[in-house]
Design an enzyme around this catalytic site. Structure first.
Site, PDB file in Angstrom:
ATOM      1  N   THR A 193      78.107 -23.156 114.594  1.00 20.81           N
ATOM      2  CA  THR A 193      77.132 -22.519 113.694  1.00 20.81           C
ATOM      3  C   THR A 193      75.718 -22.610 114.102  1.00 20.81           C
ATOM      4  O   THR A 193      75.553 -23.790 114.334  1.00 20.81           O
ATOM      5  CB  THR A 193      77.452 -22.883 112.289  1.00 20.81           C
ATOM      6  N   GLU A 259      78.114 -17.892 115.830  1.00 15.81           N
ATOM      7  CA  GLU A 259      78.725 -19.211 116.170  1.00 15.81           C
ATOM      8  C   GLU A 259      79.117 -19.101 117.989  1.00 15.81           C
ATOM      9  O   GLU A 259      79.142 -17.937 118.356  1.00 15.81           O
ATOM     10  CB  GLU A 259      80.154 -18.901 115.553  1.00 15.81           C
TER      11      GLU A 259
HETATM   12 FE1  SF4 Z   1      74.662 -23.281 105.462  1.00 14.19          FE
HETATM   13 FE2  SF4 Z   1      75.695 -21.315 106.751  1.00 14.19          FE
HETATM   14 FE3  SF4 Z   1      77.102 -23.378 106.151  1.00 14.19          FE
HETATM   15 FE4  SF4 Z   1      76.604 -21.701 104.140  1.00 14.19          FE
HETATM   16  S1  SF4 Z   1      77.962 -21.087 106.059  1.00 14.19           S
HETATM   17  S2  SF4 Z   1      76.320 -24.131 104.248  1.00 14.19           S
HETATM   18  S3  SF4 Z   1      74.386 -20.906 105.144  1.00 14.19           S
HETATM   19  S4  SF4 Z   1      75.613 -23.308 107.403  1.00 14.19           S
HETATM   20 FE    FE Z   2      79.659 -23.617 108.057  1.00 21.35          FE
END
Ligand code: SF4
Ligand code: FE
Length: 507
Positions: A193, A259
Site C-alpha cells: 500500500t 498497491e
Molecule cells: Fe489506512 Fe488504507 Fe490500511 Fe485503511 S486500508 S488502515 S486507510 S492504510
Molecule cells: Fe492495508
C-alpha cells in the site's frame, strides 16, 4: 535521494515526490514521474489529504512530539497514552470520509509504533542498541515530515513451507550479503500500500520465524528510491477510466488507493537503519504488535462507509423514494453495520495499555474483532448500496454518450429521476457507488477489507487464542450448581483482556 526538507503542506509533499530515482513499471512500460501519471495521481492526492487535514484540523491530525517538542503529523507519532491511540482512529475515520478511499499512511504509523516497543524489548533481552537507533530514525522522519511505507507481505511461495524451506530463497525477503557496514536484502513484497507515495519504507516480517530462518529475521528502513528496488504497479478494476475525458465515468476523480509489487535485488540497509538482524524469536512479537495496531486501523472503512451510505441515500432521494420505509430500513442497517466496525476499533483503542517502552498499544481481541467485522460488513453495506441504487449502477452509458448532441438529449430525458434533480447528478452519484463497490476504490473498500492486515482466518486464529473458553465454561459450571473443584479457581483467572475490561480507563 531523500531531500533534507520538512514536508508540511500538500504542495511540499507533491514537490518532495519529484525527481526521485524510482524504477516503476505499469502496463509494461517504465514510468518517468509517477506523480504525473493520470492513473497514479489520485493515489498521491489521497496521501496529500493527510497533510491538508493536519493544517485544517490540527487537533485530529497533528500532535506535539515528545521527542522533538515540535508539532508533527499524527501519522509519525509514537502513542504516549490511550488518548493518542484513540485519536489515530478518529483521524482515520475523518480521512476515510474526505477521500472515500485508502489514504495509505496507517501502515507506516502502525509499523513505527510496533517497532518502537519491540526494539525496546529486544534490547532488554539481548542488551542491544536497536531501540536507540530506531528512536533516532523516528526523530529524523518526524523532523522531515516524511511518509513511511511498511514493506510487509512476502510473496510466500509454498504456504506449507517455512521461509528457509522454500525452493527459491527469494520467496521471502532475506539477507543476501553481510558487510561491516550493513546488509543487502533480496526478495519481493506483494501489494504494498502506498509504496510509491512514501519516502521511506520499513521492511518488516510477515510470519513467525524459526532458528533456521535467521537470514530472514531482518527489519530495517530504506529510502524508497534505494538502488536495486523495482516497483510493478498493481492494476485496479476500471483503472483506465482515469484516462477518460471528463470526470464522471471514473466515479471518484480525485482520490484512489495504491498497491504495487516491490522487488528487492540486493538492496543495501546500513547498520544504523537495521532494527532486527537475526533475532528470529522476536519476529512473532513484531507481527502480532503490528497486526494489533493495524487491525483496528481498519476503522478507516467506517469513514469510507459514511460516504457510501451518503451516496445510497442521495441515489434514493434522486429517485424519489427516500421516504419509503424499506429504504430507511436499509440505510439504518448500513449505518448499524458501519458503526459496529467503528465501535470495535475505537473500543480497542480506548483499552490501550502501556508497553515496556512507554508506547501505548490497543487491545488485541477487540482489534481482531474490528478487522473481522470489516471483512464482512463492508460487503453487506456494498450489497445494500447496490440494492438501493438499482441496476443502473452497472449499466449506465458513458459520459461521452451523455455529451453527444443527439443521444445525450435522449439519455437525459429517459434517465431523469425527480424533476428538480439534473440527470447528471443522478449519474454522478451512481458512478460513485460503482467506483466504491466495483471500480477502483472497491479495491480499498472491499478486497483490502478482506485481506489487508491479514485475511479473515488470521483474525479467527487470534480470537480463538484469546477467547478463554475454559474460563467461560467455569463461569457457567459455577452458576449451574455443578460441583467442580476446578471451576472456582478458574472463574478468578482473569486474563489481560478481562483485566482491561474491568479496569477504569487509563489516562
Ligand atoms: Fe489506512 Fe488504507 Fe490500511 Fe485503511 S486500508 S488502515 S486507510 S492504510
Ligand atoms: Fe492495508
Amino acid at each position: 535521494m531523500i531531500k533534507e526538507i520538512s514536508i508540511k503542506t500538500s504542495k511540499d509533499y507533491f514537490d518532495s515526490l519529484r525527481n526521485r530515482n524510482l524504477i516503476v513499471y505499469y502496463f509494461g512500460e517504465q514510468i518517468d514521474e509517477p506523480i504525473d501519471h493520470p492513473i497514479i495521481r489520485p493515489s498521491v492526492n489521497a496521501v496529500a489529504k493527510t497533510y491538508d487535514l493536519a493544517i485544517e484540523n490540527p487537533e485530529i491530525a497533528s500532535v506535539i512530539s515528545p521527542f522533538t517538542n515540535k508539532r508533527i503529523n499524527r501519522f509519525l507519532h509514537i502513542a504516549q497514552s490511550p488518548e493518542d491511540v484513540v485519536m489515530q482512529n478518529k483521524m482515520q475515520r475523518r480521512l476515510g470520509q474526505l477521500t472515500g478511499t485508502c489514504f495509505q499512511r496507517c501502515v507506516g504509523m502502525d509499523a513505527l509504533n510496533s517497532l518502537f516497543s519491540v526494539t525496546y524489548e529486544m534490547d532488554e533481552k539481548y542488551n542491544g542498541s536497536y531501540h536507540k537507533k530506531f528512536k533516532e530514525f523516528v526523530v529524523m522522519v518526524q523532523n522531515g515530515g516524511f511518509v513511511i511505507g511498511g514493506a510487509m507481505t512476502d510473496v510466500k511461495g509454498d504456504r506449507s513451507l517455512a521461509p528457509h524451506q522454500q525452493n527459491d530463497p527469494d520467496l521471502y525477503v532475506h539477507i543476501s550479503k553481510r558487510t561491516n557496514k550493513g546488509v543487502y536484502i533480496s526478495g519481493a513484497k506483494a501489494h504494498q500500500t502506498g509504496c510509491l507515495n512514501s519516502h521511506w519504507m520499513i521492511v518488516m516480517r510477515t510470519i513467525r520465524l524459526g532458528e533456521k530462518d535467521i537470514d530472514y529475521a531482518i527489519v530495517g528502513a530504506i529510502p524508497t528510491d534505494a538502488k536495486g528496488i523495482t516497483y510493478i504497479y498493481g492494476r485496479q478494476s476500471c483503472d483506465t477510466r482515469s484516462l477518460d475525458e471528463g470526470d464522471i465515468d471514473v466515479g471518484n476523480a480525485q482520490y484512489a488507493g495504491q498497491e504495487a509489487m516491490v522487488i528487492f535485488d540486493n538492496v543495501f540497509i546500513p547498520n544504523e537503519r537495521i532494527f532486527m538482524n537475526g533475532e528470529y524469536d522476536f519476529a512473532a512479537m513484531l507481527v502480532e504488535r503490528f497486526t494489533c495496531y493495524h487491525r483496528r486501523s481498519y476503522v478507516c472503512k467506517s469513514g469510507v462507509g459514511d460516504v457510501l451510505i451518503g451516496a445510497a441515500a442521495a441515489a434514493a432521494e434522486y429517485n424519489g423514494v427516500e421516504k419509503a420505509s424499506h429504504i430507511k430500513d436499509k440505510l439504518t442497517e448500513m449505518t448499524h453495520l458501519n458503526e459496529t466496525i467503528y465501535a470495535t476499533g475505537i473500543a480497542s483503542s480506548y483499552q490501550s495499555h502501556e508497553t515496556a517502552s512507554g508506547a501505548y498499544i490497543c487491545d488485541d481481541m477487540l482489534a481482531n474483532v474490528c478487522k473481522h467485522h470489516v471483512t464482512k460488513f463492508t460487503y453487506e453495506i456494498g450489497r445494500l448500496a447496490h440494492d438501493i441504487a438499482g441496476g443502473l449502477v452497472a449499466t449506465l452509458p458513458s459520459q461521452k454518450d451523455f455529451d453527444h448532441p443527439k443521444i445525450g438529449i435522449l439519455l437525459k430525458k429517459y434517465l431523469k429521476g425527480r424533476k428538480e434533480i439534473p440527470t447528471e447528478n443522478r449519474v454522478r452519484i451512481l458512478r460513485l457507488i460503482e467506483n466504491m463497490t466495483l471500480g477502483r476504490n472497491a479495491v480499498g473498500y472491499l478486497t483490502e477489507s478482506m485481506h489487508g492486515a491479514g485475511s479473515p482466518q488470521a483474525q479467527r486464529i487470534q480470537i480463538a487464542r484469546e477467547m478463554q473458553v475454559e474460563f467461560k465454561k467455569a463461569l457457567a459450571i459455577e452458576l449451574s450448581g455443578i460441583k467442580n473443584n476446578n471451576s472456582e479457581k478458574l472463574t478468578n483467572k482473569i486474563t489481560d483482556y478481562f483485566a482491561r475490561v474491568f479496569s477504569p480507563p487509563e489516562s
